[in-house]
Write a protein that holds these residues in place. Sequence first.
Motif, short mmCIF file in Angstrom:
data_model
loop_
_atom_site.label_atom_id
_atom_site.label_comp_id
_atom_site.label_asym_id
_atom_site.label_seq_id
_atom_site.Cartn_x
_atom_site.Cartn_y
_atom_site.Cartn_z
N GLY A 148 -9.12 -0.91 4.06
CA GLY A 148 -10.22 -0.34 4.81
C GLY A 148 -10.37 1.15 4.64
N THR A 149 -9.42 1.78 3.97
CA THR A 149 -9.49 3.22 3.72
C THR A 149 -9.45 3.44 2.22
N TYR A 150 -10.47 4.12 1.71
CA TYR A 150 -10.60 4.31 0.27
C TYR A 150 -10.91 5.77 -0.02
N LYS A 151 -10.28 6.30 -1.06
CA LYS A 151 -10.56 7.66 -1.49
C LYS A 151 -10.95 7.59 -2.95
N LEU A 152 -12.15 8.05 -3.23
CA LEU A 152 -12.65 8.03 -4.59
C LEU A 152 -11.86 9.01 -5.46
N ILE A 153 -11.27 8.49 -6.52
CA ILE A 153 -10.55 9.33 -7.48
C ILE A 153 -11.51 9.78 -8.57
N GLY A 154 -12.35 8.85 -9.01
CA GLY A 154 -13.32 9.18 -10.05
C GLY A 154 -14.29 8.05 -10.26
N LYS A 155 -15.43 8.38 -10.83
CA LYS A 155 -16.43 7.36 -11.16
C LYS A 155 -17.25 7.84 -12.33
N THR A 156 -17.91 6.91 -12.98
CA THR A 156 -18.77 7.30 -14.09
C THR A 156 -20.08 7.82 -13.51
N ILE A 157 -20.73 8.69 -14.25
CA ILE A 157 -22.03 9.17 -13.82
C ILE A 157 -23.14 8.33 -14.45
N ASP A 158 -22.76 7.35 -15.22
CA ASP A 158 -23.71 6.40 -15.76
C ASP A 158 -23.07 5.01 -15.67
N ASP A 159 -23.73 4.03 -16.19
CA ASP A 159 -23.19 2.66 -16.09
C ASP A 159 -22.56 2.22 -17.40
N ALA A 160 -21.93 3.16 -18.12
CA ALA A 160 -21.39 2.88 -19.46
C ALA A 160 -20.39 1.74 -19.48
N VAL A 161 -19.45 1.72 -18.54
CA VAL A 161 -18.41 0.68 -18.57
C VAL A 161 -19.04 -0.69 -18.29
N GLY A 162 -19.89 -0.77 -17.26
CA GLY A 162 -20.57 -2.03 -16.95
C GLY A 162 -21.44 -2.50 -18.10
N GLU A 163 -22.14 -1.55 -18.72
CA GLU A 163 -22.97 -1.88 -19.88
C GLU A 163 -22.11 -2.40 -21.04
N PHE B 27 0.86 -1.18 0.00
CA PHE B 27 0.00 0.00 0.00
C PHE B 27 0.89 1.22 0.00
N PRO B 28 0.49 2.30 -0.59
CA PRO B 28 -0.83 2.55 -1.18
C PRO B 28 -1.02 1.79 -2.48
N ALA B 29 -2.28 1.64 -2.87
CA ALA B 29 -2.64 0.94 -4.09
C ALA B 29 -3.73 1.72 -4.81
N VAL B 30 -4.01 1.32 -6.03
CA VAL B 30 -5.12 1.88 -6.79
C VAL B 30 -6.05 0.72 -7.11
N ALA B 31 -7.35 0.95 -6.95
CA ALA B 31 -8.34 -0.09 -7.24
C ALA B 31 -9.31 0.42 -8.30
N LEU B 32 -9.60 -0.43 -9.27
CA LEU B 32 -10.60 -0.14 -10.29
C LEU B 32 -11.70 -1.19 -10.14
N VAL B 33 -12.90 -0.73 -9.91
CA VAL B 33 -14.04 -1.62 -9.75
C VAL B 33 -15.01 -1.36 -10.90
N VAL B 34 -15.31 -2.41 -11.65
CA VAL B 34 -16.29 -2.33 -12.72
C VAL B 34 -17.30 -3.43 -12.46
N SER B 35 -18.48 -3.04 -12.00
CA SER B 35 -19.51 -4.01 -11.64
C SER B 35 -20.87 -3.42 -11.95
N GLY B 36 -21.48 -3.87 -13.03
CA GLY B 36 -22.80 -3.35 -13.37
C GLY B 36 -22.75 -1.84 -13.50
N GLY B 37 -23.53 -1.15 -12.69
CA GLY B 37 -23.59 0.31 -12.74
C GLY B 37 -22.52 1.00 -11.94
N HIS B 38 -21.64 0.24 -11.32
CA HIS B 38 -20.60 0.84 -10.49
C HIS B 38 -19.25 0.76 -11.21
N THR B 39 -18.73 1.91 -11.58
CA THR B 39 -17.39 1.99 -12.14
C THR B 39 -16.68 3.06 -11.33
#
Length: 168
Positions: A143-158, A122-134
């Motif tokens: 146990g400690t996460y800081k959001l860097i960015g996310k999609t405002i739609d589910d484009a990647v999951g779609e 650590f530190p590490a970077v995590a990318l989560v692509v699951s349905g509507g969550h990117t």
Amino acid sequence: DTSIGIVSYKSGVFHVLENLTASQVLLHRKYGGVVPEVAAREHALTILPTITAALQRVKMDWSTIDRIAVTGGPGLQTALLVGVEAARTMSWLHALPVVRVNHIEGHVVSSLAGKSVRDVSFPAVALVVSGGHTELMSVPRLGTYKLIGKTIDDAVGEAFDKTAKVLG
């Protein structure tokens, strides 16, 4: 899908003893996507048989379980409610504590299965692509996460879903 995992924690390492899924893919295929109420009804039908089958596969019973973890969100509320209520009921029946698991954190932490946390840098970077969550997250420590960015739609999951559909 309704998924049940049986996990052991020894010497700082999580081991997945069983991961059993009752898939809803064929059910939802005829609708062209997930229908929340249909998903919830299917969860209600499959959750107890899936729990029982997972315990049988690892030759365990409730006396060998020391806690119950359940996904509490984010996700389809109608489907999550089935899992939460099943966990609460099993907790009451077997006098076991319930641990709420964040769906997104579960995806991040599942990548550590079979590894000692001490072996992860650590530190590490995590990318989560699951349905509507990117989501792209900074992980300074487990146990400690800081959001860097996310999609405002589910484009990647779609995109993953549509690619899977094309590939059969």
